[in-house]
Design a protein around this motif. Structure first.
Motif, PDB file in Angstrom:
ATOM      1  N   ASP A  93       0.887  -1.329   0.007  1.00  0.00           N
ATOM      2  CA  ASP A  93       0.068   0.013   0.027  1.00  0.00           C
ATOM      3  C   ASP A  93       0.881   1.219  -0.090  1.00  0.00           C
ATOM      4  OD1 ASP A  93      -1.528   2.037   0.791  1.00  0.00           O
ATOM      5  OD2 ASP A  93      -3.134   0.693   1.604  1.00  0.00           O
ATOM      6  N   VAL A  94       1.013   2.073  -1.111  1.00  0.00           N
ATOM      7  CA  VAL A  94       2.203   3.202  -1.344  1.00  0.00           C
ATOM      8  C   VAL A  94       1.358   4.093  -0.441  1.00  0.00           C
ATOM      9  CG1 VAL A  94       2.706   2.417  -3.510  1.00  0.00           C
ATOM     10  CG2 VAL A  94       0.614   3.904  -3.368  1.00  0.00           C
ATOM     11  N   ALA A  95       0.126   4.429  -0.218  1.00  0.00           N
ATOM     12  CA  ALA A  95      -0.537   5.418   0.848  1.00  0.00           C
ATOM     13  C   ALA A  95      -0.078   5.161   2.265  1.00  0.00           C
ATOM     14  CB  ALA A  95      -2.049   5.540   0.693  1.00  0.00           C
ATOM     15  N   ASN A  96       0.176   3.746   2.618  1.00  0.00           N
ATOM     16  CA  ASN A  96       0.586   3.600   3.961  1.00  0.00           C
ATOM     17  C   ASN A  96       2.060   3.997   3.947  1.00  0.00           C
ATOM     18  OD1 ASN A  96      -1.955   2.691   4.552  1.00  0.00           O
ATOM     19  ND2 ASN A  96      -1.366   0.454   4.481  1.00  0.00           N
ATOM     20  N   LEU A  97       2.757   3.753   2.878  1.00  0.00           N
ATOM     21  CA  LEU A  97       4.316   3.879   2.966  1.00  0.00           C
ATOM     22  C   LEU A  97       4.294   5.443   3.223  1.00  0.00           C
ATOM     23  CD1 LEU A  97       5.797   1.828   0.390  1.00  0.00           C
ATOM     24  CD2 LEU A  97       5.760   1.504   2.805  1.00  0.00           C
ATOM     25  N   HIS A  98       3.645   6.290   2.490  1.00  0.00           N
ATOM     26  CA  HIS A  98       3.308   7.573   2.543  1.00  0.00           C
ATOM     27  C   HIS A  98       2.994   8.208   4.095  1.00  0.00           C
ATOM     28  CE1 HIS A  98       3.102  11.955   1.937  1.00  0.00           C
ATOM     29  NE2 HIS A  98       1.758  11.995   2.442  1.00  0.00           N
TER      30      HIS A  98
END
Length: 463
Positions: free
Chosen positions: A176-181
């Motif tokens: 989840d790239v939103a979670n990385l952000h």
């Protein structure tokens, strides 16, 4: 595993819009919201059109100290089979604590909480993943989560933790790239360094979602548009490999279908711009990841082991697993992890002192977020309660939840909240109180008469 392509999270609120969106190759549905024998008509129609459906679990708690619940695993397996799913997904998180390992009451978070990145937690997670893989009829992939808080004694970075998990179990990754952000803003973790450490050949697919920043804290709401920084993380990932699938998540405040289509177009454009000139934005099915090799749960033995595994330790682990229990080393890790997670969850939900080393301010933010989510979900499963209480619903729920952990599911939470209100003589209006008493009586079932039951009898006689 077949190539997935571009997808969107299927939710009942936007079922019609999802069916009408152009260029949707697959959808993901929250597993716990589906009944295997009575699939929503919308999902049936999508499947008939050749749209793949992936069940996405939220309640297994594979990062918790206890072994995975057999009933929950059986339910997830049944949903995968009913949907003809190519894989199932869950989270690297814990959602409950307490119980037999700590000789204390069970506590439910009602939310995905981060696991400590320690050797103990990794050992327990790997064993829980193996148990799940053996119980599921299709490959399993796990998602990195967003977090407001971090554990004080992490021994590994997120990238190292995920890489070792994949190496030991062969499980797929849902990144989840939103979670990385989110973790970049909230915990200072560099998404680039995380991606550097990940075994991207294990990538099953990618999540993209929106959020909002308030007072220096990023809230992964899934209720706001996808922001440019999140798309930038997606671009970085897509420059390294061709994601087998990319999915847009939206769970609240659903916009018109045209806005969803615009966000999907932005995802497609990001993938196309990030792909090297000699590589398409999405890899063909012939170059899939490790999940290709996991044709069933019975072939879920680790695909990538260490070059020189400790065969004696692995043999001992296999013997204990076959017997349905842990090695002594794993059992000790479970005990230590259980104590740590119970202390944290008790602080977040019951107001006990913060465990040593945690950021007290962040714990308070997380505790408020847990209460807000409980209030939101209770309002959905029992919409009569906010209607009866009106504008006072959230204040009343906050008073109830302040030192009352959730010990069952959300429906039980709604009943416990109603009992709390009746015991306090609320709502103040007699008609509303009688309506609440009737609602409680119809749903609570047989139980020893308590203060609420006595009040109900009094109100009934008065009526």
């Amino acid at each position: 595993m077949k190539h997935l392509g571009i997808g969107i999270g299927w939710r009942p609120d936007i079922a019609e819009a999802v069916e009408g969106l152009a260029g949707i190759d697959w959808v993901e549905a929250v597993a716990e919201n589906l009944c295997p024998g009575h699939l929503p008509d919308s999902l049936v129609r999508l499947r008939e059109r050749g749209v793949a459906v992936v069940p996405h679990g939220v309640s297994l708690g594979l990062g918790g100290a206890e072994r995975p619940d057999a009933g929950r695993l059986a339910g997830l397996a049944a949903r995968a089979e009913a949907l003809g799913a190519p894989l199932v997904t869950e989270h690297i998180a814990f959602v409950r604590a307490g119980g037999a390992l700590t000789a204390s009451p069970h506590l439910e978070a009602g939310h995905l909480l981060p696991v400590p990145r320690t050797r103990d937690a990794l050992r327990v997670l790997c064993e829980n993943v193996r148990i799940a893989q053996d119980a599921l009829p299709v490959p399993l992939a796990l998602e990195n989560i967003a977090a407001l808080i971090g554990w004080p004694d992490d021994e590994l970075t997120e990238g190292q933790f995920l890489a070792e998990l994949v190496e030991r179990t062969g499980v797929g990754l849902l990144i989840d790239v939103a979670n990385l952000h989110t973790n970049h803003v909230n915990r200072g973790e560099d998404p680039v360094k995380t991606l550097d450490a990940l075994p991207l050949d294990a990538l099953a697919y990618v999540h993209v979602a929106g959020g909002v920043e308030r007072d220096g804290v990023w809230h992964d709401t899934h209720a706001h548009p996808v922001t440019r920084p999140v798309l930038d993380v997606l671009a970085d990932l897509a420059s390294r490999c061709a994601p087998p699938g990319v999915l847009l998540e939206r769970d609240e405040a659903f916009p018109p279908a045209s806005e969803l289509a615009g966000e999907l177009d932005a995802i497609r454009s990001t993938l196309e711009a990030a792909a090297p000139p000699d590589r398409p934005a999405s890899a063909p099915a012939s170059v899939r990841t490790q999940t290709q090799t996991q044709t069933s749960a019975h072939t879920s033995a680790p695909a990538r082991r260490s070059p020189l595994p400790d065969t004696r330790a692995e043999h001992s682990r296999a013997e204990h697993a076959q017997a349905g229990h842990d090695t002594p080393e794993t059992a000790r890790s479970r005990q230590r992890l259980a104590l740590a997670q119970t202390a944290l969850l008790s602080s977040l939900t019951a107001g006990t002192p913060a465990p040593a080393g945690f950021d007290g301010r962040r714990l308070r933010v997380q505790a408020r977020a847990l209460v807000a989510k409980r209030a939101d979900v209770v309002a959905k499963v029992a919409p009569e309660l906010p209607r009866l209480l009106g504008d006072g619903y959230r204040e009343a729920f906050s008073s109830y939840a302040a030192c009352r952990p959730m010990c069952g599911g959300y429906r039980q939470d709604a009943l416990d909240f109603a009992r709390f209100l009746l015991d306090a003589g609320r709502p103040a209006e007699p008609d509303a109180r009688r309506a609440l008493a009737r609602w409680f009586s119809e749903r609570a079932g047989a139980r020893p008469p308590g203060k609420a039951a006595r009040l109900l009898r009094t109100l009934t006689r008065a009526a």
